[in-house]
Scaffold this motif. Structure first.
Motif, short mmCIF file in Angstrom:
data_model
loop_
_atom_site.label_atom_id
_atom_site.label_comp_id
_atom_site.label_asym_id
_atom_site.label_seq_id
_atom_site.Cartn_x
_atom_site.Cartn_y
_atom_site.Cartn_z
N ASP A 19 0.72 -1.18 -0.14
CA ASP A 19 -0.01 0.04 -0.02
C ASP A 19 1.07 1.27 -0.01
O ASP A 19 0.28 2.36 -0.54
N SER A 20 1.85 1.43 0.66
CA SER A 20 2.68 2.41 0.85
C SER A 20 3.73 2.67 -0.38
O SER A 20 4.15 3.71 -0.51
N ALA A 21 3.77 1.93 -1.26
CA ALA A 21 4.35 1.93 -2.58
C ALA A 21 3.65 2.63 -3.64
O ALA A 21 2.73 1.96 -4.13
N VAL A 22 4.09 3.57 -4.18
CA VAL A 22 3.21 4.22 -5.24
C VAL A 22 4.02 4.44 -6.62
O VAL A 22 5.14 5.08 -6.56
N PHE A 23 3.54 3.98 -7.50
CA PHE A 23 4.31 3.94 -8.89
C PHE A 23 3.39 4.27 -9.92
O PHE A 23 2.18 3.80 -9.82
N PRO A 24 3.63 5.03 -10.96
CA PRO A 24 2.78 5.30 -11.93
C PRO A 24 2.00 4.39 -12.80
O PRO A 24 0.84 4.16 -13.39
N GLU A 25 2.76 3.13 -12.82
CA GLU A 25 2.21 1.96 -13.51
C GLU A 25 1.09 1.27 -12.74
O GLU A 25 0.38 0.26 -13.07
N ARG A 26 0.79 1.66 -11.44
CA ARG A 26 0.16 0.71 -10.40
C ARG A 26 -1.36 0.61 -10.90
O ARG A 26 -1.76 -0.57 -10.66
N PRO A 27 -1.93 1.49 -11.65
CA PRO A 27 -3.35 1.20 -12.34
C PRO A 27 -3.51 -0.06 -13.02
O PRO A 27 -4.48 -0.50 -13.22
N GLN A 28 -2.19 -0.33 -13.53
CA GLN A 28 -2.15 -1.74 -14.50
C GLN A 28 -2.50 -2.85 -13.81
O GLN A 28 -2.99 -4.04 -14.27
N ALA A 29 -2.26 -2.78 -12.52
CA ALA A 29 -2.18 -4.13 -11.58
C ALA A 29 -3.19 -4.27 -10.67
O ALA A 29 -4.04 -3.07 -10.71
N PRO A 30 -3.68 -5.39 -10.20
CA PRO A 30 -4.76 -5.55 -9.38
C PRO A 30 -4.65 -4.75 -7.98
O PRO A 30 -3.58 -4.62 -7.77
N PRO A 31 -5.81 -4.24 -7.46
CA PRO A 31 -5.77 -3.68 -6.21
C PRO A 31 -5.22 -4.72 -5.12
O PRO A 31 -5.32 -6.00 -5.44
N VAL A 32 -4.85 -4.18 -3.92
CA VAL A 32 -4.06 -5.09 -2.89
C VAL A 32 -5.51 -5.37 -2.08
O VAL A 32 -5.92 -4.60 -1.35
N ASP A 33 -5.93 -6.74 -2.17
CA ASP A 33 -7.08 -7.05 -1.41
C ASP A 33 -6.59 -7.13 -0.11
O ASP A 33 -5.47 -7.57 0.17
N ARG A 34 -7.60 -6.85 1.05
CA ARG A 34 -7.31 -7.02 2.45
C ARG A 34 -7.33 -8.35 2.75
O ARG A 34 -8.44 -8.72 3.58
N ARG A 35 -6.66 -9.48 2.50
CA ARG A 35 -6.76 -10.90 2.86
C ARG A 35 -6.52 -10.81 4.45
O ARG A 35 -6.99 -11.79 5.00
N SER A 36 -5.63 -9.96 4.92
CA SER A 36 -5.53 -10.08 6.58
C SER A 36 -6.79 -9.70 7.03
O SER A 36 -7.04 -10.18 8.24
N GLN A 37 -7.77 -9.28 6.84
CA GLN A 37 -9.04 -9.12 7.24
C GLN A 37 -9.99 -10.35 7.30
O GLN A 37 -10.56 -10.49 8.42
N ARG A 38 -9.66 -11.17 6.27
CA ARG A 38 -10.19 -12.61 6.60
C ARG A 38 -9.54 -13.35 7.58
O ARG A 38 -10.46 -14.02 8.25
N LEU A 39 -8.13 -13.11 7.63
CA LEU A 39 -7.65 -13.58 8.86
C LEU A 39 -8.02 -13.31 10.16
O LEU A 39 -8.44 -14.25 11.11
N LEU A 40 -8.10 -11.99 10.57
CA LEU A 40 -8.79 -11.35 11.65
C LEU A 40 -10.20 -12.15 11.87
O LEU A 40 -10.66 -12.42 13.07
N GLN A 41 -11.13 -12.12 10.93
CA GLN A 41 -12.34 -12.77 11.06
C GLN A 41 -12.30 -14.02 11.67
O GLN A 41 -13.19 -14.39 12.39
#
Length: 199
Positions: A57-79
């Motif tokens: 999340d903290s790394a921002v690059f101009p090309e990032r819109p081409q890649a998938p968003p970072v899903d919050r898998r850690s939230q599934r772990l918390l659940q």
């Protein structure tokens, strides 16, 4: 040199195969893991995945819109941890998080994401190994069961990797992927032993 995915598959094959036999997962695979051991495993996984999410999340690059968003898998772990009951309330899994070095290039960012997304591809097979703990219910294994968008996210990542054609960028992706695998190995190994059922 082939595609970035070829580069990553070939370059990470040895450590990837080694981690398939990681002791943290052996009792899950042979369906002997106890509930307390499973909680410990989820807590470890939370620390790893949450740390990767923060770094991604903290790394921002101009090309990032081409890649998938970072899903919050850690939230599934918390659940899942919450599903296991109040016995885990004193574990404070949110305080146990790996610290990644800053991701300094888009190629490296994709390499880290490759490890994170790839780890989910066999999750449903692992979820099926938990019937002895949860019967047919989903609660407690949401992380391994995954979500309906996981396949689409993987395909979008594959397209982003295929678009990465510069050898230097491919090497950055491989270096970051290897570092992420090594971090997983180091993070999981020193924790307390998993407790077998009936012990």
């Amino acid at each position: 040199m082939g595609t970035t995915r070829d580069h990553l598959r070939q370059g990470t094959r040895v450590i990837h195969e080694r981690l398939h036999h990681h002791p943290s997962f052996s009792e899950l695979m042979d369906e002997t893991i106890a509930l307390s051991g499973y909680f410990a495993l989820l807590t470890r996984l939370f620390g790893y995945h949450h740390g990767l999410e923060l770094a991604l999340d903290s790394a921002v690059f101009p090309e990032r819109p081409q890649a998938p968003p970072v899903d919050r898998r850690s939230q599934r772990l918390l659940q899942d941890l919450e599903d296991l009951g109040p016995s885990g309330s004193d574990k404070a899994p949110h305080t146990q998080t790996v610290k990644l070095a800053a991701i300094e290039s888009y190629g490296a960012w994709l390499g880290v994401l490759y490890v994170r997304e790839g780890s989910m591809m066999g999750g449903r097979a692992l979820a099926a190994k938990l019937d002895h703990l949860f019967g047919t219910q989903l609660a407690g294994r949401r992380f391994f069961q995954g979500g309906g968008g996981d396949g689409a996210a993987w395909q979008r990542l594959c397209r982003a990797l295929d678009a990465l054609v510069e050898p230097a960028a491919q090497d950055q992706a491989l270096k970051a992927a290897l570092a992420s695998f090594e971090l997983f190995d180091a993070w999981m190994m020193p924790r307390e032993p998993i407790t077998r059922s009936g012990v």
